[in-house]
Design a protein around this motif. Structure first.
Motif, PDB file in Angstrom:
ATOM      1  N   MET A 188       0.433  15.030  -2.996  1.00 27.78           N
ATOM      2  CA  MET A 188      -0.354  15.188  -1.770  1.00 27.78           C
ATOM      3  C   MET A 188      -0.219  16.580  -1.162  1.00 27.78           C
ATOM      4  N   LEU A 209       0.332   2.223  -3.807  1.00 27.34           N
ATOM      5  CA  LEU A 209      -0.994   2.822  -3.831  1.00 27.34           C
ATOM      6  C   LEU A 209      -1.063   4.215  -3.228  1.00 27.34           C
ATOM      7  N   THR A 210       0.011   4.670  -2.604  1.00 30.87           N
ATOM      8  CA  THR A 210       0.028   6.017  -2.048  1.00 30.87           C
ATOM      9  C   THR A 210       0.615   6.959  -3.101  1.00 30.87           C
ATOM     10  N   PHE A 229       0.829  -1.207   0.000  1.00 33.73           N
ATOM     11  CA  PHE A 229       0.000   0.000   0.000  1.00 33.73           C
ATOM     12  C   PHE A 229       0.861   1.254   0.000  1.00 33.73           C
ATOM     13  N   TRP A 230       1.906   1.257   0.805  1.00 34.02           N
ATOM     14  CA  TRP A 230       2.753   2.449   0.919  1.00 34.02           C
ATOM     15  C   TRP A 230       3.479   2.760  -0.388  1.00 34.02           C
TER      16      TRP A 230
END
Length: 70
Positions: A69, A62-63, A58-59
């Motif tokens: 950001m 998918l981030t 995920f890190w």
């Protein structure tokens, strides 16, 4: 799973295990480093390693990037 392999039941259906409950070697006093080192792989494998790998996926994949950001 046959629970009678691990203990007994009385006529009311109350289960009593054969072996007493034990704490992890991390919390025993006096410290027993050899028992702790033997216990450590069973703590991490298989579920904790699966959760760590999933978090890494995920890190890293998918981030979004930090610049996006902001």
């Amino acid at each position: 799973m046959d629970e009678l392999k691990f203990g007994t039941k009385n006529k009311r259906g109350d289960f009593a295990p054969k072996d007493p409950l034990q704490t992890a070697p991390l919390f025993v006093f006096p410290p027993q480093p050899l028992n702790f080192l033997k216990w450590l792989p069973s703590y991490f494998l298989p579920w904790n390693m699966l959760f760590m790998a999933l978090a890494a996926v995920f890190w890293f994949y998918l981030t979004p990037p930090i610049e996006t950001m902001k």
